[in-house]
Design an enzyme around this catalytic site. Structure first.
Site, short mmCIF file in Angstrom:
data_model
loop_
_atom_site.label_atom_id
_atom_site.label_comp_id
_atom_site.label_asym_id
_atom_site.label_seq_id
_atom_site.Cartn_x
_atom_site.Cartn_y
_atom_site.Cartn_z
N GLY A 75 -91.86 77.83 -27.69
CA GLY A 75 -92.28 76.53 -27.14
C GLY A 75 -92.61 76.65 -25.67
O GLY A 75 -92.25 75.79 -24.87
N SER A 130 -95.60 76.58 -24.25
CA SER A 130 -96.91 76.04 -23.84
C SER A 130 -96.80 74.84 -22.92
O SER A 130 -97.70 74.57 -22.13
CB SER A 130 -97.73 75.66 -25.08
N ASP A 138 -95.16 79.21 -36.04
CA ASP A 138 -94.25 78.08 -36.24
C ASP A 138 -92.84 78.63 -36.44
O ASP A 138 -92.58 79.31 -37.44
CB ASP A 138 -94.74 77.31 -37.49
N VAL A 139 -91.94 78.35 -35.49
CA VAL A 139 -90.60 78.95 -35.58
C VAL A 139 -89.82 78.51 -36.82
O VAL A 139 -88.85 79.15 -37.20
CB VAL A 139 -89.73 78.66 -34.31
N ASN A 196 -86.35 77.79 -27.14
CA ASN A 196 -86.60 76.48 -26.52
C ASN A 196 -87.37 75.52 -27.42
O ASN A 196 -87.25 74.31 -27.26
CB ASN A 196 -87.39 76.72 -25.21
N TYR A 231 -81.32 65.29 -34.92
CA TYR A 231 -81.44 66.09 -33.69
C TYR A 231 -80.05 66.49 -33.17
O TYR A 231 -79.83 67.64 -32.77
CB TYR A 231 -82.20 65.25 -32.67
N ALA A 287 -77.38 66.86 -34.95
CA ALA A 287 -76.86 67.88 -35.88
C ALA A 287 -77.50 69.23 -35.61
O ALA A 287 -76.82 70.27 -35.58
CB ALA A 287 -77.12 67.46 -37.32
N ILE A 297 -85.11 64.71 -19.39
CA ILE A 297 -86.04 65.51 -18.57
C ILE A 297 -87.46 64.97 -18.78
O ILE A 297 -87.84 64.67 -19.92
CB ILE A 297 -85.99 67.00 -18.98
P1 NDP Z 1 -92.18 69.28 -25.34
O1 NDP Z 1 -92.42 68.34 -26.47
O2 NDP Z 1 -92.74 68.99 -23.99
O3 NDP Z 1 -92.67 70.76 -25.76
C1 NDP Z 1 -92.27 71.28 -26.98
C2 NDP Z 1 -92.68 72.74 -27.06
O4 NDP Z 1 -92.17 73.28 -28.28
C3 NDP Z 1 -94.17 72.93 -27.11
O5 NDP Z 1 -94.47 74.13 -26.46
C4 NDP Z 1 -94.48 73.04 -28.60
O6 NDP Z 1 -95.65 73.77 -28.92
C5 NDP Z 1 -93.25 73.81 -29.05
N1 NDP Z 1 -92.93 73.66 -30.47
C6 NDP Z 1 -92.60 72.54 -31.15
N2 NDP Z 1 -92.38 72.82 -32.45
C7 NDP Z 1 -92.59 74.16 -32.59
C8 NDP Z 1 -92.54 75.06 -33.68
N3 NDP Z 1 -92.22 74.64 -34.91
N4 NDP Z 1 -92.83 76.35 -33.46
C9 NDP Z 1 -93.16 76.81 -32.23
N5 NDP Z 1 -93.22 76.00 -31.15
C10 NDP Z 1 -92.94 74.70 -31.34
O7 NDP Z 1 -90.59 69.45 -25.28
P2 NDP Z 1 -89.58 69.66 -24.05
O8 NDP Z 1 -90.14 70.63 -23.09
O9 NDP Z 1 -89.15 68.33 -23.58
O10 NDP Z 1 -88.33 70.28 -24.83
C11 NDP Z 1 -88.05 71.66 -24.85
C12 NDP Z 1 -86.66 71.87 -25.45
O11 NDP Z 1 -85.71 71.15 -24.66
C13 NDP Z 1 -86.51 71.33 -26.87
O12 NDP Z 1 -85.69 72.18 -27.61
C14 NDP Z 1 -85.84 69.99 -26.67
O13 NDP Z 1 -85.11 69.62 -27.81
C15 NDP Z 1 -84.94 70.30 -25.49
N6 NDP Z 1 -84.52 69.12 -24.74
C16 NDP Z 1 -85.43 68.33 -24.09
C17 NDP Z 1 -85.01 67.21 -23.39
C18 NDP Z 1 -85.93 66.31 -22.66
O14 NDP Z 1 -85.46 65.29 -22.14
N7 NDP Z 1 -87.21 66.60 -22.55
C19 NDP Z 1 -83.59 66.86 -23.35
C20 NDP Z 1 -82.72 67.76 -24.05
C21 NDP Z 1 -83.19 68.86 -24.71
P3 NDP Z 1 -97.13 73.07 -28.96
O15 NDP Z 1 -97.52 72.83 -27.53
O16 NDP Z 1 -98.00 74.05 -29.64
O17 NDP Z 1 -96.96 71.78 -29.71
#
Ligand code: NDP
Length: 242
Positions: A8, A10, A59-60, A88, A153, A155, A186
């Site tokens: 993730g 990107s 896709d992870v 991530n 989420y 869980a 965030i």
């Molecule tokens: P974003 O929605 O901004 O970005 C998500 C990223 O994950 C993107 O790069 C997306 O790729 C990628 N992604 C989603 N699903 C898949 C998949 N199946 N396979 C590969 N890549 C995938 O999320 P955040 O930056 O906000 O979140 C990052 C992490 O932090 C997550 O695990 C989230 O749960 C955690 N988090 C975030 C919080 C927040 O407030 N933002 C709070 C607590 C935890 P693509 O661009 O191709 O869609």
């Protein structure tokens, strides 16, 4: 050649992590699912820092896709090694339990928890034989205290926290550390529909965090300065009680 794989990578937190690891001199394997435009933007910014960035689109939550992408890269880059793994990639599909569809449950569990398993399983053997590794899992406040509307989420993230603690003990003697970072709120695409002004009132620091503030903790856990820290969950949340 030493690489860091960030799932993730990107957008949002993952993209900030890639940039900060690149500043430390790591070449980056940037995984993402579908957003080619954002992935290419991150790649350009990373390469401007003078390191290599390879995009790995998979896709992870898909075991075969994940295994194929990582083993193909490893087979064609035998002199390189992945020293850092940042799990991530994550999604939310919120709903109250009474309304939650099985698909929403499965999508979130499959991405965060099974994604952690598929990606880590593909890499752990090589870290063990290299006798070095840093694994950092991005979890959430939601996985520590539970948040209403997020049973799926909470869980998934609580599952990753348990796995972090167990795996840390399995691989500690191989010089591999496994830790988790638990962000609060965030500012990223994931939180863009939330009422930031009202929610900020609940946070002692009265603001959402930035992706860079999470990335700084990830870089610390990946660094030699954190060599005796393993199996821990570090909250980065502006003082929200967990
Ligand atoms: P974003 O929605 O901004 O970005 C998500 C990223 O994950 C993107 O790069 C997306 O790729 C990628 N992604 C989603 N699903 C898949 C998949 N199946 N396979 C590969 N890549 C995938 O999320 P955040 O930056 O906000 O979140 C990052 C992490 O932090 C997550 O695990 C989230 O749960 C955690 N988090 C975030 C919080 C927040 O407030 N933002 C709070 C607590 C935890 P693509 O661009 O191709 O869609």
């Amino acid at each position: 050649m030493e690489y860091a794989l960030v799932t993730g990578g990107s957008r949002g937190i993952g993209s900030a992590v890639c940039l900060k690891l690149a500043k430390q001199g790591y070449n980056i394997l940037l995984n993402y699912k579908s957003n080619d435009e954002e992935a290419n933007k991150s790649k350009t910014a990373i390469e401007e820092l003078g390191v290599q960035c390879t995009l790995l689109k998979f896709d992870v939550s898909d075991k075969e896709e994940t295994n194929a992408a990582i083993s193909n890269w490893m087979n064609s880059n035998k002199s390189s090694r992945i020293e850092i793994l940042v799990n991530n990639a994550g999604i939310t599909q919120d709903n109250l339990m009474v309304f939650m569809q099985e698909e929403q449950w499965n999508n979130v569990i499959n991405t965060s928890l099974n994604g952690f398993f598929y990606v880590t399983k593909s890499i752990i053997k090589s870290m063990i034989s290299n006798r070095y590794g840093r694994i950092i899992n991005i979890v959430s406040l939601s996985g520590i205290k539970g948040l209403p509307g997020q049973t799926n989420y909470s869980a998934a993230k609580a599952g990753v926290i348990g796995a972090t603690k167990a795996l840390a003990q399995e691989v500690a003697k191989r010089n591999i550390t496994v830790n988790a970072v638990a962000p609060g709120f965030i500012t990223t695409d994931m939180t863009k529909d939330l009422d930031e002004k009202n929610l900020s009132e609940l946070i002692p620091m009265k603001r959402f965090g930035t992706p860079e503030e999470i990335a700084d903790t990830v870089v610390f856990l990946a660094s030699p300065s954190a060599s005796y820290i393993t199996g821990q969950v570090i909250s980065v949340n502006g003082g929200l009680y967990t």
